[in-house]
Design a protein around this motif. Structure first.
Motif, PDB file in Angstrom:
ATOM      1  N   VAL A 118       0.846  -1.191   0.000  1.00 26.54           N
ATOM      2  CA  VAL A 118       0.000   0.000   0.000  1.00 26.54           C
ATOM      3  C   VAL A 118       0.883   1.243   0.000  1.00 26.54           C
ATOM      4  O   VAL A 118       1.611   1.490   0.952  1.00 26.54           O
ATOM      5  CB  VAL A 118      -0.926   0.021   1.240  1.00 26.54           C
ATOM      6  N   THR A 119       0.824   2.009  -1.096  1.00 20.22           N
ATOM      7  CA  THR A 119       1.662   3.214  -1.209  1.00 20.22           C
ATOM      8  C   THR A 119       0.779   4.426  -1.467  1.00 20.22           C
ATOM      9  O   THR A 119      -0.405   4.301  -1.825  1.00 20.22           O
ATOM     10  CB  THR A 119       2.645   3.095  -2.391  1.00 20.22           C
ATOM     11  N   LEU A 120       1.366   5.595  -1.304  1.00 21.04           N
ATOM     12  CA  LEU A 120       0.650   6.819  -1.638  1.00 21.04           C
ATOM     13  C   LEU A 120       0.159   6.775  -3.083  1.00 21.04           C
ATOM     14  O   LEU A 120      -0.984   7.157  -3.375  1.00 21.04           O
ATOM     15  CB  LEU A 120       1.566   8.036  -1.423  1.00 21.04           C
ATOM     16  N   GLU A 121       1.018   6.278  -3.972  1.00 19.80           N
ATOM     17  CA  GLU A 121       0.647   6.226  -5.388  1.00 19.80           C
ATOM     18  C   GLU A 121      -0.562   5.303  -5.600  1.00 19.80           C
ATOM     19  O   GLU A 121      -1.439   5.600  -6.405  1.00 19.80           O
ATOM     20  CB  GLU A 121       1.837   5.735  -6.235  1.00 19.80           C
ATOM     21  N   SER A 122      -0.605   4.209  -4.873  1.00 19.54           N
ATOM     22  CA  SER A 122      -1.737   3.284  -5.068  1.00 19.54           C
ATOM     23  C   SER A 122      -3.038   3.892  -4.516  1.00 19.54           C
ATOM     24  O   SER A 122      -4.128   3.619  -5.040  1.00 19.54           O
ATOM     25  CB  SER A 122      -1.445   1.907  -4.462  1.00 19.54           C
ATOM     26  N   VAL A 123      -2.930   4.731  -3.493  1.00 15.48           N
ATOM     27  CA  VAL A 123      -4.131   5.431  -2.996  1.00 15.48           C
ATOM     28  C   VAL A 123      -4.558   6.505  -4.003  1.00 15.48           C
ATOM     29  O   VAL A 123      -5.750   6.676  -4.284  1.00 15.48           O
ATOM     30  CB  VAL A 123      -3.885   6.056  -1.607  1.00 15.48           C
ATOM     31  N   GLN A 124      -3.581   7.205  -4.564  1.00 14.02           N
ATOM     32  CA  GLN A 124      -3.910   8.235  -5.559  1.00 14.02           C
ATOM     33  C   GLN A 124      -4.551   7.609  -6.802  1.00 14.02           C
ATOM     34  O   GLN A 124      -5.494   8.162  -7.373  1.00 14.02           O
ATOM     35  CB  GLN A 124      -2.637   9.013  -5.939  1.00 14.02           C
ATOM     36  N   THR A 125      -4.042   6.462  -7.201  1.00 17.95           N
ATOM     37  CA  THR A 125      -4.647   5.741  -8.334  1.00 17.95           C
ATOM     38  C   THR A 125      -6.079   5.346  -8.001  1.00 17.95           C
ATOM     39  O   THR A 125      -6.988   5.468  -8.832  1.00 17.95           O
ATOM     40  CB  THR A 125      -3.812   4.484  -8.658  1.00 17.95           C
ATOM     41  N   ALA A 126      -6.285   4.900  -6.768  1.00 21.17           N
ATOM     42  CA  ALA A 126      -7.642   4.522  -6.334  1.00 21.17           C
ATOM     43  C   ALA A 126      -8.585   5.730  -6.406  1.00 21.17           C
ATOM     44  O   ALA A 126      -9.725   5.609  -6.877  1.00 21.17           O
ATOM     45  CB  ALA A 126      -7.605   3.970  -4.914  1.00 21.17           C
ATOM     46  N   ALA A 127      -8.096   6.877  -5.949  1.00 23.41           N
ATOM     47  CA  ALA A 127      -8.943   8.080  -5.945  1.00 23.41           C
ATOM     48  C   ALA A 127      -9.414   8.405  -7.352  1.00 23.41           C
ATOM     49  O   ALA A 127     -10.581   8.772  -7.574  1.00 23.41           O
ATOM     50  CB  ALA A 127      -8.183   9.262  -5.347  1.00 23.41           C
ATOM     51  N   ASP A 128      -8.520   8.260  -8.317  1.00 23.90           N
ATOM     52  CA  ASP A 128      -8.883   8.530  -9.699  1.00 23.90           C
ATOM     53  C   ASP A 128      -9.859   7.466 -10.217  1.00 23.90           C
ATOM     54  O   ASP A 128     -10.847   7.782 -10.885  1.00 23.90           O
ATOM     55  CB  ASP A 128      -7.617   8.562 -10.554  1.00 23.90           C
ATOM     56  N   ARG A 129      -9.599   6.228  -9.838  1.00 27.30           N
ATOM     57  CA  ARG A 129     -10.397   5.107 -10.338  1.00 27.30           C
ATOM     58  C   ARG A 129     -11.845   5.161  -9.856  1.00 27.30           C
ATOM     59  O   ARG A 129     -12.766   4.775 -10.578  1.00 27.30           O
ATOM     60  CB  ARG A 129      -9.727   3.808  -9.857  1.00 27.30           C
ATOM     61  N   ILE A 130     -12.065   5.615  -8.635  1.00 31.44           N
ATOM     62  CA  ILE A 130     -13.412   5.556  -8.038  1.00 31.44           C
ATOM     63  C   ILE A 130     -14.124   6.911  -8.037  1.00 31.44           C
ATOM     64  O   ILE A 130     -15.186   7.050  -7.430  1.00 31.44           O
ATOM     65  CB  ILE A 130     -13.354   5.016  -6.579  1.00 31.44           C
ATOM     66  N   ARG A 131     -13.572   7.884  -8.760  1.00 29.03           N
ATOM     67  CA  ARG A 131     -14.108   9.240  -8.609  1.00 29.03           C
ATOM     68  C   ARG A 131     -15.571   9.364  -9.023  1.00 29.03           C
ATOM     69  O   ARG A 131     -16.280  10.247  -8.526  1.00 29.03           O
ATOM     70  CB  ARG A 131     -13.237  10.255  -9.348  1.00 29.03           C
ATOM     71  N   HIS A 132     -16.061   8.508  -9.894  1.00 28.11           N
ATOM     72  CA  HIS A 132     -17.480   8.567 -10.252  1.00 28.11           C
ATOM     73  C   HIS A 132     -18.345   7.624  -9.415  1.00 28.11           C
ATOM     74  O   HIS A 132     -19.567   7.561  -9.593  1.00 28.11           O
ATOM     75  CB  HIS A 132     -17.669   8.235 -11.730  1.00 28.11           C
ATOM     76  N   ASP A 133     -17.708   6.868  -8.534  1.00 27.13           N
ATOM     77  CA  ASP A 133     -18.450   5.869  -7.754  1.00 27.13           C
ATOM     78  C   ASP A 133     -18.742   6.305  -6.336  1.00 27.13           C
ATOM     79  O   ASP A 133     -19.573   5.692  -5.660  1.00 27.13           O
ATOM     80  CB  ASP A 133     -17.645   4.556  -7.684  1.00 27.13           C
ATOM     81  N   VAL A 134     -18.011   7.303  -5.852  1.00 28.00           N
ATOM     82  CA  VAL A 134     -18.178   7.700  -4.450  1.00 28.00           C
ATOM     83  C   VAL A 134     -18.498   9.189  -4.359  1.00 28.00           C
ATOM     84  O   VAL A 134     -18.283   9.946  -5.306  1.00 28.00           O
ATOM     85  CB  VAL A 134     -16.919   7.391  -3.598  1.00 28.00           C
ATOM     86  N   ILE A 135     -18.997   9.569  -3.200  1.00 23.32           N
ATOM     87  CA  ILE A 135     -19.288  10.975  -2.917  1.00 23.32           C
ATOM     88  C   ILE A 135     -18.053  11.613  -2.292  1.00 23.32           C
ATOM     89  O   ILE A 135     -17.420  11.022  -1.412  1.00 23.32           O
ATOM     90  CB  ILE A 135     -20.483  11.077  -1.947  1.00 23.32           C
ATOM     91  N   ARG A 136     -17.688  12.778  -2.780  1.00 24.08           N
ATOM     92  CA  ARG A 136     -16.710  13.592  -2.074  1.00 24.08           C
ATOM     93  C   ARG A 136     -17.458  14.157  -0.875  1.00 24.08           C
ATOM     94  O   ARG A 136     -18.153  15.171  -0.985  1.00 24.08           O
ATOM     95  CB  ARG A 136     -16.233  14.708  -3.015  1.00 24.08           C
ATOM     96  N   THR A 137     -17.357  13.502   0.246  1.00 21.57           N
ATOM     97  CA  THR A 137     -18.226  13.821   1.387  1.00 21.57           C
ATOM     98  C   THR A 137     -17.900  15.196   1.959  1.00 21.57           C
ATOM     99  O   THR A 137     -16.744  15.622   1.964  1.00 21.57           O
ATOM    100  CB  THR A 137     -18.086  12.767   2.494  1.00 21.57           C
ATOM    101  N   PRO A 138     -18.926  15.892   2.455  1.00 22.10           N
ATOM    102  CA  PRO A 138     -18.678  17.237   3.008  1.00 22.10           C
ATOM    103  C   PRO A 138     -17.880  17.193   4.308  1.00 22.10           C
ATOM    104  O   PRO A 138     -17.865  16.187   5.008  1.00 22.10           O
ATOM    105  CB  PRO A 138     -20.089  17.774   3.260  1.00 22.10           C
ATOM    106  N   LEU A 139     -17.226  18.303   4.568  1.00 21.19           N
ATOM    107  CA  LEU A 139     -16.516  18.501   5.827  1.00 21.19           C
ATOM    108  C   LEU A 139     -17.399  19.436   6.649  1.00 21.19           C
ATOM    109  O   LEU A 139     -17.572  20.605   6.303  1.00 21.19           O
ATOM    110  CB  LEU A 139     -15.165  19.147   5.513  1.00 21.19           C
ATOM    111  N   LEU A 140     -17.976  18.919   7.720  1.00 27.96           N
ATOM    112  CA  LEU A 140     -18.925  19.703   8.509  1.00 27.96           C
ATOM    113  C   LEU A 140     -18.201  20.462   9.620  1.00 27.96           C
ATOM    114  O   LEU A 140     -17.255  19.945  10.213  1.00 27.96           O
ATOM    115  CB  LEU A 140     -19.979  18.781   9.132  1.00 27.96           C
ATOM    116  N   VAL A 141     -18.660  21.669   9.867  1.00 28.51           N
ATOM    117  CA  VAL A 141     -18.127  22.442  10.992  1.00 28.51           C
ATOM    118  C   VAL A 141     -19.279  22.733  11.951  1.00 28.51           C
ATOM    119  O   VAL A 141     -20.441  22.680  11.560  1.00 28.51           O
ATOM    120  CB  VAL A 141     -17.475  23.763  10.532  1.00 28.51           C
TER     121      VAL A 141
END
Lengths: 315, 315
Positions: free
Chosen positions: A2-25
């Protein structure tokens, strides 16, 4: 690995499948706790939990041959629904082994994605035996809830979003069960902003990660019946080494603290939070003096609360 | 006069005082209703309602002389808390006249911002008489919940955010009580994207806007005891002309439809929604056939639900 690059690849791969969830204050909680809080609202993720991320990455990364035979997992909780959702989304078979004593709500969540669970005895070895049997019969690929490389990388995408959403964080608090979210988060943060303190929060009644970090080997928890039911699993063989390498601190919280944190979050964030999802906030509340004046991100990991459980709704 | 420019000025003026609320999506509701829904989550706004916007704009726009004498309003609901919050934020006095039968939760919300309500008889003329008395005694500036120009402009900022958050909307559905949010939204949208259909949703048990649009003059509602308590007020003299000029359609919803919409939104969006906040979704559900296949923004206007009201938590 598990590397930073593999997480970054995942972020690109799933960008249409998940919600960029809000940050609540929340001004009221900031004032009462004496720090600046940012709640990463994974309870507002598809399927009501961060699990949608890991399941999406695993399913999107199947080879065509693997996809043809479908996927299998064993889970009593949110990972089961997340995998069922993704399987339906890409049109492949999902086999979900669930303990027969799983909550009706979580069984119905899986069914809502068109998957009929395969029921088994609750014991861990029974669940694994049943899943192995299904793999043998169907050729399906196992998508483990936290031992899978792709699942850990998918969960780590939460933290990459966090870095884009808020500057100058001092600390991040993440709940730990199997450790997929925590290991993914550590991989994302410690390879980009190592000065951000990353702390884990664990129920005292599911304290195997705490014990394992102390002893240096895999330990059993004191007991396994915390109300944070998403955290009843033992930390993984794949996740513990990453946690040991990077984690800054771990806090144990009581059942009373978890229940109180659940109520407080529902009341003030005006979102539905399940007890597992409130464990990181329970730790922040307990340890408030050491976070005084800091900018702290607290992960609300899930919101699949049985709404008939009136005890979390303060009158 | 309420113009697009005055709403844009308000948006700039209050940018540090309000939350850019998230736009929530939900696959399950999209599938069951046959359209693509975007929920503008004003229930996650400071004080749990869009009212924070108008109050912020009015308070930020006071002259120094006005600020010295504080502000006054009469409200049984969310505007009272929003004004109390802003007054404390900028360090001025707020006088809040509330009917003595206001809900304990809403009285406590005002108190949580350091303002002790001035109680009066519930009748509309009694409230206004008491507020006038306070104005006379204190020299405070009246910030009316929906007749104030600055309040209407502040509420309109919600729609400007909406346009930045989502493309190609076909329609927007907004609840109407006094009409501040609706008039502000119409001003924002009809002067920028006139092709977006803007529809109002009103409880059948508070149908004065519907009747007034039909007859061409200010009408009384059938009755005034809807569970959507934030919408029990009569539409304003300032807001009705804007509504009449721009509104595309208005839908009346029953008490049963409001209660059902409240439950459905809490369950699926995993956020706390008050009945008034669910009225726009109730209208969408009722009229789903005419929105089939469309991209529709539905405003969740507030989330101040007394959590002991278990009837909105489905078992």
């Amino acid at each position: 690995m598990v590397t930073l690059e593999s997480v970054q690849t995942a972020a690109d791969r799933i960008r249409h499948d998940v919600i960029r969830t809000p940050l609540l204050v929340n001004e009221t909680l900031d004032a009462s706790l004496g720090c600046r809080l940012f709640f990463k609202a994974e309870n507002l993720q598809h399927t009501g939990a961060f699990k949608a991320r890991g399941a999406a990455n695993a399913v999107r990364n199947l080879t065509p041959q693997q996809a043809d035979s479908g996927v299998v997992t064993h889970s009593s909780g949110n990972h089961a629904a997340a995998l069922a959702r993704m399987a339906r989304r890409v049109g492949i078979a999902a086999h979900v082994v669930m303990p027969h004593n799983s909550s009706v709500m979580k069984i119905n969540a899986v069914r809502s994605y068109g998957v009929e669970p395969i029921f088994c005895e609750p014991a861990s070895d029974q669940r694994e035996a049943k899943a192995a049997e299904v793999m043998q019969q169907t050729g399906a690929t196992m998508v483990h809830p936290f031992e899978s490389h792709d699942v850990i990388c998918g969960q780590g995408t939460m933290a990459l979003e966090l870095l884009e959403q808020v500057d100058d964080l001092d600390a991040v608090i993440v709940p730990v069960g199997g450790g997929g979210l925590l290991a993914g988060t550590l991989t994302s943060l410690k390879n980009t902003r190592p000065s951000i303190r990353v702390c884990a929060a664990e129920p005292a009644w599911a304290d195997d990660t705490f014990r394992s970090l102390q002893s240096g080997q895999h330990e059993q928890p004191a007991r396994y019946d915390t109300i944070g039911d998403g955290l009843r699993t033992q930390v993984g063989q794949q996740t513990l080494p990453i946690i040991r390498q990077f984690l800054d601190d771990i806090f144990l919280v009581t059942e009373t603290e978890i229940a109180e944190a659940t109520r407080t979050l529902i009341q003030h964030t005006r979102t539905i939070v399940e007890p597992s999802g409130a464990v990181a906030f329970a730790a922040l509340s307990q340890q408030r003096s050491q976070f005084a004046g800091q900018r702290v991100a607290v992960v609300i990991s899930g919101g699949n609360l049985d709404l008939s459980q009136g005890q979390y709704f303060r009158g």
